[in-house]
Motif scaffolding. Structure first.
Motif, PDB file in Angstrom:
ATOM      1  N   GLY A 263      31.093  52.264  45.718  1.00 29.81           N
ATOM      2  CA  GLY A 263      31.934  53.595  45.546  1.00 29.81           C
ATOM      3  C   GLY A 263      32.252  54.075  44.371  1.00 29.81           C
ATOM      4  N   SER A 264      33.382  55.001  44.122  1.00 30.86           N
ATOM      5  CA  SER A 264      34.068  55.124  43.065  1.00 30.86           C
ATOM      6  C   SER A 264      34.977  54.462  42.933  1.00 30.86           C
ATOM      7  N   ILE A 265      35.513  53.935  41.513  1.00 34.79           N
ATOM      8  CA  ILE A 265      36.469  53.355  41.469  1.00 34.79           C
ATOM      9  C   ILE A 265      37.904  53.934  41.836  1.00 34.79           C
ATOM     10  N   ASN A 266      37.868  55.442  41.835  1.00 34.10           N
ATOM     11  CA  ASN A 266      39.188  56.115  42.219  1.00 34.10           C
ATOM     12  C   ASN A 266      39.243  55.908  43.885  1.00 34.10           C
ATOM     13  N   ASP A 267      38.337  55.378  44.408  1.00 30.35           N
ATOM     14  CA  ASP A 267      38.477  55.304  46.112  1.00 30.35           C
ATOM     15  C   ASP A 267      39.219  54.014  46.277  1.00 30.35           C
ATOM     16  N   ILE A 268      39.864  53.286  45.196  1.00 31.60           N
ATOM     17  CA  ILE A 268      40.557  52.024  45.435  1.00 31.60           C
ATOM     18  C   ILE A 268      41.972  52.558  45.113  1.00 31.60           C
ATOM     19  N   SER A 269      43.003  52.448  45.989  1.00 30.73           N
ATOM     20  CA  SER A 269      44.258  52.707  45.445  1.00 30.73           C
ATOM     21  C   SER A 269      45.010  51.548  44.801  1.00 30.73           C
ATOM     22  N   PRO A 270      45.516  51.745  43.667  1.00 32.78           N
ATOM     23  CA  PRO A 270      45.951  50.336  42.729  1.00 32.78           C
ATOM     24  C   PRO A 270      47.105  49.832  43.638  1.00 32.78           C
ATOM     25  N   SER A 271      47.557  50.394  44.494  1.00 35.01           N
ATOM     26  CA  SER A 271      48.827  49.549  45.370  1.00 35.01           C
ATOM     27  C   SER A 271      48.260  48.791  46.351  1.00 35.01           C
ATOM     28  N   ASP A 272      47.097  48.876  46.804  1.00 35.52           N
ATOM     29  CA  ASP A 272      46.404  47.927  47.738  1.00 35.52           C
ATOM     30  C   ASP A 272      45.824  46.495  47.045  1.00 35.52           C
ATOM     31  N   ILE A 273      45.959  46.643  45.877  1.00 31.80           N
ATOM     32  CA  ILE A 273      45.464  45.350  45.108  1.00 31.80           C
ATOM     33  C   ILE A 273      46.361  44.354  45.149  1.00 31.80           C
ATOM     34  N   LYS A 274      45.725  43.239  45.582  1.00 31.70           N
ATOM     35  CA  LYS A 274      46.475  41.842  45.535  1.00 31.70           C
ATOM     36  C   LYS A 274      46.044  41.090  44.262  1.00 31.70           C
ATOM     37  N   THR A 275      44.942  40.928  44.055  1.00 32.36           N
ATOM     38  CA  THR A 275      44.530  40.172  42.927  1.00 32.36           C
ATOM     39  C   THR A 275      43.306  40.686  41.943  1.00 32.36           C
ATOM     40  N   LEU A 276      43.363  40.596  40.865  1.00 34.04           N
ATOM     41  CA  LEU A 276      42.249  41.269  40.165  1.00 34.04           C
ATOM     42  C   LEU A 276      41.683  40.473  38.943  1.00 34.04           C
ATOM     43  N   GLU A 277      40.498  40.098  38.830  1.00 34.47           N
ATOM     44  CA  GLU A 277      39.918  39.155  38.049  1.00 34.47           C
ATOM     45  C   GLU A 277      38.523  39.804  37.453  1.00 34.47           C
ATOM     46  N   ILE A 278      38.501  39.551  35.883  1.00 37.64           N
ATOM     47  CA  ILE A 278      37.523  40.201  35.281  1.00 37.64           C
ATOM     48  C   ILE A 278      36.507  38.972  34.753  1.00 37.64           C
ATOM     49  N   LEU A 279      35.515  38.887  35.215  1.00 34.73           N
ATOM     50  CA  LEU A 279      34.496  38.057  34.697  1.00 34.73           C
ATOM     51  C   LEU A 279      33.743  38.804  33.318  1.00 34.73           C
ATOM     52  N   LYS A 280      33.673  37.956  32.420  1.00 33.21           N
ATOM     53  CA  LYS A 280      33.204  38.553  31.107  1.00 33.21           C
ATOM     54  C   LYS A 280      31.967  37.828  30.497  1.00 33.21           C
ATOM     55  N   ASP A 281      31.679  36.750  30.765  1.00 32.34           N
ATOM     56  CA  ASP A 281      30.521  36.187  29.967  1.00 32.34           C
ATOM     57  C   ASP A 281      29.527  35.772  31.096  1.00 32.34           C
ATOM     58  N   ALA A 282      28.224  35.740  30.633  1.00 31.22           N
ATOM     59  CA  ALA A 282      27.255  35.460  31.668  1.00 31.22           C
ATOM     60  C   ALA A 282      27.318  34.133  32.274  1.00 31.22           C
ATOM     61  N   SER A 283      28.069  33.240  31.728  1.00 34.42           N
ATOM     62  CA  SER A 283      28.187  31.660  32.682  1.00 34.42           C
ATOM     63  C   SER A 283      28.892  32.209  33.941  1.00 34.42           C
ATOM     64  N   ALA A 284      30.051  33.161  33.705  1.00 35.07           N
ATOM     65  CA  ALA A 284      30.606  33.425  34.889  1.00 35.07           C
ATOM     66  C   ALA A 284      30.229  34.598  35.952  1.00 35.07           C
ATOM     67  N   THR A 285      29.283  35.407  35.226  1.00 30.76           N
ATOM     68  CA  THR A 285      28.580  36.461  36.317  1.00 30.76           C
ATOM     69  C   THR A 285      27.423  36.229  36.520  1.00 30.76           C
ATOM     70  N   ALA A 286      26.683  35.131  36.065  1.00 32.29           N
ATOM     71  CA  ALA A 286      25.260  35.061  36.350  1.00 32.29           C
ATOM     72  C   ALA A 286      24.983  34.860  37.973  1.00 32.29           C
ATOM     73  N   ILE A 287      26.165  34.620  38.643  1.00 33.95           N
ATOM     74  CA  ILE A 287      25.967  34.378  39.956  1.00 33.95           C
ATOM     75  C   ILE A 287      25.873  35.552  40.622  1.00 33.95           C
ATOM     76  N   TYR A 288      26.438  36.943  40.042  1.00 36.02           N
ATOM     77  CA  TYR A 288      26.112  38.209  40.744  1.00 36.02           C
ATOM     78  C   TYR A 288      24.645  38.709  40.168  1.00 36.02           C
ATOM     79  N   GLY A 289      23.960  37.879  39.294  1.00 43.59           N
ATOM     80  CA  GLY A 289      22.528  38.183  38.918  1.00 43.59           C
ATOM     81  C   GLY A 289      22.653  39.685  38.221  1.00 43.59           C
ATOM     82  N   SER A 290      21.644  40.341  38.654  1.00 50.44           N
ATOM     83  CA  SER A 290      21.210  41.587  37.759  1.00 50.44           C
ATOM     84  C   SER A 290      22.545  42.551  37.861  1.00 50.44           C
ATOM     85  N   ARG A 291      23.360  42.471  38.988  1.00 51.67           N
ATOM     86  CA  ARG A 291      24.313  43.445  39.258  1.00 51.67           C
ATOM     87  C   ARG A 291      25.577  43.192  38.269  1.00 51.67           C
ATOM     88  N   GLY A 292      25.651  41.850  37.698  1.00 50.23           N
ATOM     89  CA  GLY A 292      26.763  41.404  36.920  1.00 50.23           C
ATOM     90  C   GLY A 292      26.545  41.527  35.394  1.00 50.23           C
TER      91      GLY A 292
END
Lengths: 1091, 636
Positions: A263-292
């Protein structure tokens, strides 16, 4: 008693060449004895012979432990084997048997059920009941109690003779034990080897934000959030470590509750968020393959806790939105001077020099923003649940423009038996966006000497400006009075659901199978109606109604096998295998009609149209796109010191050509916790130090579906009264279209200094992208406009630093934390189509960033007598814009030619560095937080000032931005002479007037909060937490040349092809400041309540 | 589940569709709709009119117009030349035609339909070769082949190759296979193909002859015909083909009067061979909003450009003395939306249209009388506004002339002496006893000039509505491209160049001149008339016809329709006939009262006879700088 039982137990054992461990196991099976020992203390695999009949436990132990340097103690049913030199406290003191009771609660005062309370060194223990109460009997008065609970820090509490002990448990906070989501699993932070940034959702929540992207702004190094619209409900453009693709998407993947988010990132209410992580490099995102390929944002929403009593939270704020600054238009006296000086236009029939109208005042009005979220969460012995509802409404300062979101979410996790766990989470929301097509241009362009009122005091609908332009007159009152005659509404409903089942394979410790199913649904429904003559310069312009709708469905199935086990307390091994498939279906339709017979119909029945009903084939949409993947990842860590992660993934995409639709890519990363090494022991200042290195490939396939097939575009025509549709080839097929892929190298250093009072991370990365998916525009002589191909290479290099410091830690009631992050990214195109260094039509140049402007470079204003003016600008005059000449010179120093298109230059937009900062000071119950961000260098495009906006024409035809323009008596002005040499309706080279230094430092929010003490009336009312706060959003901007010149917000508010009179000069990707809804400064009052 | 990797587009066609009959027919429709991007596009009109003796830049002109004018106000470059429109759209049409021709027969498309595609391939190549010189015949997949391979290189063929390989064979084939009567309204016919073959022969003959020794590009050693024919052979062929068409016009015929050729109520008549059609009944199929068009194709907005801003300042007064605009912007043929980009030099009124008495073409080309229409604006509908006071403070009512561009100068005209004295708001003068403001021909300026009536907007329902209509709408009339009348002037031009046959040049010219003598309506009087000055017109025809006379006749017949630059370039007369012109240069409304006639000269060099290859083409080529330089026409 148990004690007498144990002393009476007799054993018959005949075992040969058996390990000590097996002997102990045998003893355990024949009795109620529990054995406690450490593998480090003696060799449990040592083989012994035992031949005993009717032997006491002591006899057996004597025989098997023999000559080893160990001793044992038997306390009740527990047998403790340890090194001989251990001194047992219960040996020294008289054992006074007492009982103890108390209550355990969490930091918010919420009673904690299910907490384990154990007498230290024994197996004597209990758990707290639903009210957090416990009673422990028959324990030694000299003992110590250990309180433990998942997610909380253990507490050890010596009895010291007390019989009542209440404890408050603290959640495990940032520190070595922190667990982070890394995709298809979690990992202890100290063992993470890829580049993963966590955001403290609790802290994030203390500051209100409309959506996730706004909440993250300035928080994470390497993650750039840029505003693309100042309208309510707009989200930001997210770029993780720069831009790499030319036509394929550069947006990161969002994973919501484990499943890629459709969906759109707007569809997520910030107060529903428990944790948030950002994977930045390919060694971290590779498991998501092309989508990451563009980074991954993993969002986990709030869940209940097992055994938790039902808890209700209520988070709310209301706020007043005020104008940050007016658009910098001229007032009446300045404008009269300008028109007179330019001498091109005289007053139109609605203009008069004795009129002074502020059109912005007639339109803008302070507005409100409101947010409410209610959540309930809790748990049982074997499961947990949570659900919540939310409401958010944001209104713009311009009339009838607003955004409303209703959201509802729930989640459940349930254990069934010992091996099975099932659950789901569902997030649904419904949003209403109104008035997003509202245009601000006329408000800014109508001259201040135009009288908005008729003689009888009523508002004019249209005004004549300069005798040339009949302009619709936009006023708040006029727009309000339109009633049914104007509506612009967009409804969206999205439902994002994840269901999972998990089976712990019996008999194999640590082996699990998990099935994730994602089912997502999003639909939009748009309706517009503009009545006859509304917003049109002609009163007879036909009424127009348009309806549009779209439906997106998406399913994803993930089969996961995980094996997670610790061997010998030192060898931590984790394996994940994945087979997944997903498919997205989309279709949309748009129908419009003219000649709606009555305003009251609006867009609700296009069949009533008296004129034309149009279904434009180019506006109807359909696609289905699928992706299949196989992935395996293995992670190993030794003793928390040495970590290694290996991953390989293979993707198959429907968007690429069948012959090239598969790609397999590896990723590897390693980490070394240097801080754990003995040789670091004497470096007291450094208590954490970890080095990480990673390499990985990712790929990108996110081009439009059917790009490989070529495309016909339609072209309607009429043979007299016969209506027909023509077709022509607008895109050629490409049978070889394949993957775009990126390779990333990442080096990171995590550190903690001075007892972790200062923690931080430094990272350096290089990312190279090859075979970029590119919509190659073909020269006209091809007869075809473009085709999609793998062409070009790009590179991002960058450095990131984030530092967090605890400046004061509960010092006389004062706590002071501060954090800062700084990052710099250097983006570069390293190759285009073979042999091509420049793509002037797209403004892409090898050796320069992807986002540049290709234009003349203004170096001043021509003055009488300036050298070479007659050569460089043969038709020019004093007061014209002077641009840089890049050609050759004759021997006499004169230029060889006049200024021409060869003098256009590549102007880099990229900032030198940017970052964010936050600080929080608390004294007892009061806290003050400040969050901001900054940017240094780079260029900002403001179409208010450039010719595209038609607001700086300097001809007096329409109102003008208030600029310091050239006159014979003001020859060092920055802006050209009104009525000087024109190109089109604007000054020649007028586009160069829109470039500003993009630097700024912006304080985004200042929040002052008060947390009520949990005693007195709060406790009586059953309230566990009550926080009130006051926030100012967007209070001020510093160090911004643009702000200094215009008084305006230096943040972009539009895509490059929006909100300007001529929207074809800049590509959409180049964000600009245009005539969008005005920037606001907001004053919010909020409450957080838990009971 | 490999099926999730399969692709089935359900909302769009792929190029494979061209291999079906329906696809080929869809492609054919595109060939017509593609015309709209050029014909009816004001910038395209600018490219072929501004800088000729018909138009110079006007008051609101920007660089694009000044550059096209060659009078020193701007410099034409590969970036600002509006001929980029021709380059951009002609090749799309050519490639589509290539596809229809290549796949059509196998797909079961009739020869007649394929012949339409051939006509359009020739039509577009003909426009390209006249504008730019030699152009590529290979778009990427081989000579005259449908392009399926993305190519970023290009090689230009010579002018002779383009004519003899593409234009002539295609048109000959089209003549053989096209129907006499179009399969649908406005579609291609034998007569249309004959006109273009005759014109192509004529143009090629001039090119072979090259009387003023103007260079061609790509460079050829000598101007020899690959088919071994001479210039005079081609002049004769041009004559023969044109006369065949004149003698066998099929369903086509000349209109009775010149007025009928252009009056909006008579559009799509028997004289029209080709036009870019539009419709007032559908915005979608018209390709334009009918309330507001921002000045973009496929909408028809060409007539806005040669329109002075009559509605800006033309003022009358109420009895209480307050000023109001008495000729409001109206969606009607004499008026329309004024963009004031291209103005008409004084010579047009003094020389080209010197005869305003017998020759109806002056009256049938321009609107010279601006009439009161203020009460069509609902703001002024009250009885207070029934009478306004205009020149000499005389009363005017709705429909009365408010301002008139006179046919002749008069020493009795009093022009305002200063800006404050300028009661008309646009510098117009007064004649004793007349209620309308007046402007003599020698006072025509870049600020005010007669509007181009023939291309003005027309909506069938406008008269009944009683309002001003939607003047900012795209014009819903078909934009004329080719007319039967041109055959006479093509044959006459060939005859002047030595061709002979049934009709002499005088015979041919007189057919149109006699028709021009027939008046059925007077625009200046806004009333029907019935006068026939055919004999006077014929009597005034010179006995010996020159190329200059042909060109003057062409200007009278086709003024402002986009022919002029091509005519002057074909005959190599551009510099001679358009090298100088007169106009009053009003830089602003403030000095509209100043009527200082000035003579402007144009600098037209032989390299200007070819327009620049657009910079977008050069930028998009994957070729070395040397190759790119060689690709561009000399001088740019």
């Amino acid at each position: 008693t148990a004690s007498s039982f144990s002393q009476q137990a007799k054993f018959n054992l005949q075992l040969k060449n058996t390990t000590i461990k097996d002997v102990l196991d045998e003893l355990k099976s024949q009795s109620d004895y529990q054995f406690f020992y450490s593998n480090d203390d003696f060799d449990v695999s040592r083989r012994v012979d035992v031949d005993l009949n009717n032997a006491s436990i002591e006899n057996v132990l004597e025989q098997i432990l023999g000559d080893m340097d160990v001793s044992y103690k038997i306390v009740d049913k527990s047998v403790i084997i340890s090194k001989s030199d251990v001194v047992w406290s219960f040996d020294q003191q008289q054992q006074q048997i007492v009982s103890v009771s108390g209550t355990v609660s969490d930091a918010t005062g919420q009673p904690l059920p299910g907490v384990t309370v154990v007498e230290k060194g024994t197996t004597n223990g209990t758990i707290t009941d639903f009210d957090g109460n416990y009673i422990l009997k028959n324990i030694s008065g000299a003992s110590t109690l250990i309180f433990s609970f998942v997610g909380m820090e253990n507490i050890e509490m010596p009895l010291d003779g007390r019989s009542q002990i209440d404890v408050v448990m603290q959640e495990q906070t940032i520190g070595l034990e922190e667990v982070v989501a890394i995709g298809y699993g979690v990992q202890r932070k100290e063992e993470v080897t890829g580049s993963v940034s966590s955001v403290d959702a609790e802290q994030m929540k203390e500051i209100p934000a409309a959506n996730v992207s706004q909440a993250l702004q300035g928080r994470v190094s390497g993650v750039q959030m840029t505003q693309t619209s100042s309208k309510p409900g707009a989200s930001m453009q997210i770029r993780i470590r720069g831009t790499r693709s030319l036509n394929a998407s550069n947006d990161p993947l969002i994973v919501l509750d484990g499943i890629p988010f459709a969906g759109s990132i707007n569809d997520i209410s910030p107060s529903d968020i428990k944790t948030l992580e950002i994977l930045k490099d390919a060694s971290a995102t590779a498991i998501y393959g092309s989508r990451g390929a563009n980074g991954v944002i993993i969002i986990t929403t709030n869940k209940g806790k097992m055994g938790q009593k039902a808890t209700v939270t209520y988070d709310s704020y209301v706020g007043l939105k005020t104008l940050f600054s007016k658009y910098p238009m001229m007032g009446s006296s300045d404008f009269i001077k300008l028109r007179e000086y330019a001498g091109l236009y005289s007053n139109g029939s609605d203009e008069s020099d004795d009129v002074s109208t502020d059109w912005q005042d007639l339109l803008f009005k302070n507005s409100m923003v409101t947010s409410h979220d209610v959540g309930v969460s809790g748990g049982t012995e074997t499961g947990n649940y949570s659900f919540g509802i939310g409401y958010y409404k944001d209104e713009a300062l311009v009339p009838e423009q607003n955004y409303t979101r209703f959201s509802i979410r729930s989640s459940l996790d349930q254990r069934i038996g010992d091996h099975v766990k099932v659950g789901f989470s569902t997030n649904s929301n419904y949003s209403i966006t109104n008035g997003s097509d509202f245009s601000l241009y006329n408000t800014l362009a109508t001259t201040p000497i135009t009288d908005p009122y008729n003689e009888d005091g009523s508002l004019k609908t249209r005004v004549n400006v300069a005798g040339i332009d009949d302009m619709y007159s936009y006023t708040r009152e006029g727009i309000k009075s339109l009633g049914d005659a104007w509506v612009n509404k967009s409804l969206a409903f999205g439902s994002y659901n994840t269901i999972y089942g998990e089976l712990a394979i019996p008999g194999v410790e640590g082996l699990k199978y998990r099935l994730n199913i994602g089912l997502n649904f999003r639909t939009t429904n748009d309706g517009d109606y503009t009545g006859e003559g509304v917003f049109n310069s002609s009163e007879s312009a036909a009424s127009v109604a348009t309806i549009g709708n779209s439906l997106t469905t998406n399913w994803a199935v993930e089969n996961l096998v995980t094996y997670d086990r610790v061997f010998n307390n030192k060898h931590n091994f984790n394996f994940v295998g994945l087979y997944s498939a997903e498919q997205t279906h989309y279709h949309s339709s748009v129908v419009s009609a003219t000649g709606i017979p009555s305003d009251q119909f609006q867009f609700y029945n296009l069949g009533q149209a008296t004129d034309e009903i149009t279904i434009d084939p180019d506006q109807q949409g359909y696609y289905e796109a699928g992706l299949k993947s196989l992935m395996a990842r293995a992670m190993y860590s030794y003793n928390g010191k040495y970590m290694l992660s290996l991953a390989v993934r293979s993707d198959w995409s429907s968007r690429l050509s069948p012959s090239n639709n598969n790609h397999t890519y590896p990723a590897v990363s390693a980490g070394w916790n240097i801080g754990e090494e003995n040789f670091m022991g004497n470096l007291k200042a450094v208590d954490r130090l970890k080095l990480r290195v990673g390499y990985g490939q990712t790929s990108n396939q996110s081009v439009d579906p059917y790009s490989t097939l070529g495309l016909l575009s339609s072209s309607p025509y009429n043979y007299g009264s016969q209506y027909v549709t023509g077709y022509y080839v607008s895109e050629l097929a490409n049978d070889n279209l394949g993957w775009e892929y990126s390779e990333t190298y990442n080096v990171g250093l995590d550190f903690g200094l001075a007892n972790s009072r200062i923690t931080g991370t430094m990272e350096y990365y290089i990312q190279k992208t090859k075979d970029i998916l590119f919509d190659v525009s073909l020269p006209s002589t091809s007869g075809v406009e473009s085709y999609t191909a793998n062409i070009g290479r790009s590179q991002n290099k960058g450095f990131e630093l984030s530092l967090n410091g605890v400046i004061m830690e509960d010092h006389n009631g004062w706590t002071w934390d501060a954090g800062i992050n700084i990052y710099a990214n250097r983006n570069k195109l390293t190759g285009l189509a073979s042999g091509v260094e420049r793509d002037e039509s797209n403004w892409w140049f090898v050796g320069h960033p992807i986002d540049v402007v290709y234009d003349y470079k203004k170096i001043g204003i021509w003055n009488e007598g300036d050298a070479n003016m007659s050569v460089l600008e043969p038709n020019g005059q004093a007061g014209d814009i002077k641009v840089e000449y890049t050609g050759d010179y004759n021997e006499d120093g004169t230029p060889t030619r006049q200024i021409n298109t060869d003098d256009r230059q590549i102007i880099d937009l990229e900032p030198t560095f940017q970052g964010g900062f936050s600080t929080r000071v608390a004294y007892k119950n009061v806290d003050l937080s400040v969050v901001g961000d900054f940017k240094s260098g780079g260029k900002l495009i403001s179409t208010l000032y450039s010719s595209n906006g038609y607001l700086n024409m300097l001809t007096g035809r329409r109102n003008n931005v208030d600029v310091d323009y050239w006159t014979e008596s003001n020859t060092d002005a920055k802006y050209p002479k009104p009525g000087g040499t024109l190109a089109g309706d604007n000054p020649k080279y007028g586009s160069t007037l829109g470039y500003f230094d993009a630097s700024y430092l912006k304080v985004r929010t200042i929040t002052l909060g008060y947390n009520f003490s949990r005693d007195g009336w709060l406790k009586d009312a059953g309230i566990n937490k009550l926080r009130l706060y006051f926030t100012v959003q967007n209070p001020f901007v510093l160090f911004s040349p643009y702000n200094k010149e215009s008084g305006g917000d230096p943040e972009t508010n539009s895509y490059g092809d929006e909100n300007q009179a001529v929207s074809t000069s800049y590509a959409k990707r180049l964000l600009v400041i245009g005539t969008n809804s005005p920037s606001t400064r907001n004053f919010l009052f909020g409450i957080n309540l838990t009971f | 589940c490999s099926d999730i990797l399969d692709e089935t587009p359900r909302a769009t066609f792929t190029p494979e569709y061209f291999k079906t009959q329906e696809g080929a027919e869809g492609g054919l429709t595109y060939l017509y709709s593609n015309l709209r991007y050029m014909f009816g596009n004001g910038y395209f009109l600018n490219a072929y009119e501004t800088g000729t003796d018909e138009y110079t830049y006007g008051f609101s002109a920007d660089e694009q117009f000044k550059a096209m004018d060659f009078s020193g106000a701007g410099v034409l470059t590969s970036a600002n030349s509006n001929t980029s429109i021709t380059w951009e759209y002609a090749f799309k049409s050519i490639n589509t035609a290539n596809g229809i021709i290549q796949y059509g027969t196998d797909a079961g498309v009739s020869d007649a339909l394929i012949a339409e595609a051939k006509f359009f391939r020739a039509f577009n190549y003909f426009l390209l070769v006249q504008t730019f010189g030699g152009v590529p015949l290979d778009l990427g997949s081989g000579e005259l082949a449908f392009n399926t391979s993305p190519s970023r290189t290009s090689v230009r063929n010579t002018v002779a190759e383009v004519y003899t390989t593409a234009i002539f064979p295609d048109l000959l084939d089209a003549i053989d296979n096209l129907p006499d009567e179009g399969r649908a309204t406005g579609t291609a016919t034998t007569t249309l193909a004959r006109l273009f073959l005759a014109k192509a022969y004529l143009t090629y003959a001039w090119w072979l002859e090259n009387p003023n020794n103007i260079a061609t590009y790509p460079v050829v050693d000598s101007r020899t015909d690959p088919d071994g024919q001479s210039a005079s052979w081609y002049f004769q062929e041009a004559y023969n083909v044109a006369v065949t068409a004149i003698d066998n016009p099929g369903p086509f015929s000349l209109q009775t009067s010149f007025y009928q050729v252009h009056v909006g109520s008579n559009d799509r008549h028997s004289e029209m061979l080709l036009y870019a059609d539009h419709t007032e009944d559908s915005e979608y199929y018209d390709g334009s909003s009918h309330s507001y068009n921002s000045g973009s194709a496929p909408g028809n907005f060409a007539a806005w450009f040669p329109n002075w801003n009559y509605s800006g300042n033309l003022t009358s007064y109420t009895s209480s003395g307050s000023a109001l605009i008495s000729t409001q912007r109206e969606e009607a043929q004499p008026y329309g939306r004024p963009w004031s980009r291209m103005s008409t030099p004084i010579g047009v009124f003094e020389e080209t249209f010197a005869d305003k008495t017998y020759d109806s073409r002056y009256d049938g080309t321009f609107n010279t009388v601006f009439r009161g229409n203020w009460q069509k604006n609902s703001s002024y509908s009250g009885s207070d506004y029934d009478v306004l006071y205009n020149a000499n403070d005389l009363p005017v009512v709705m429909g009365d002339p408010v301002l008139t561009f006179l046919g002749e100068d008069s020493s009795d005209i009093t022009y305002p002496s200063s800006s404050s004295d300028d009661k008309s708001g646009m510098g117009a003068g007064t004649l004793p006893g007349r209620a309308d403001w007046v402007v003599g021909p020698s006072a025509i300026s870049r600020f005010a000039w007669p509007t181009l009536w023939k291309l003005g907007p027309y909506v069938s329902t406008h008269e009944q509505d009683g309002g001003l209509g939607s003047p900012n709408s795209g014009i819903t009339r078909p934009f004329p491209i080719a007319k039967l009348s041109e055959l006479y002037l093509v044959a006459a031009e060939a005859a002047v160049k030595g061709a002979s046959g049934t009709y002499s040049a005088v015979d041919l010219v007189n057919v149109l001149r006699a028709r021009a003598g027939v008046w059925t309506y007077s625009n200046s009087d806004a009333s029907d008339v019935s006068v026939d000055y055919s004999s006077e017109m014929i009597a005034n025809t010179p006995s010996s016809i020159t190329i200059d006379y042909i060109l003057a006749e062409r200007s009278r017949e086709f003024f402002g329709e986009g022919y002029r630059w091509l005519d002057l370039v074909r005959t190599q007369k551009w510099g001679e006939l358009a090298g100088e012109f007169d106009i009053c240069s009003d830089a602003s409304k403030e000095n509209a009262h100043v009527h200082d006639r000035e003579t402007y000269s144009r600098t037209i060099s032989e390299q200007d006879y070819l327009r620049p290859i657009p910079s977008s083409q050069i930028d998009g080529l994957e070729m070395s700088d040397t190759e790119k330089e060689a690709y561009q026409n000399p001088g740019y």
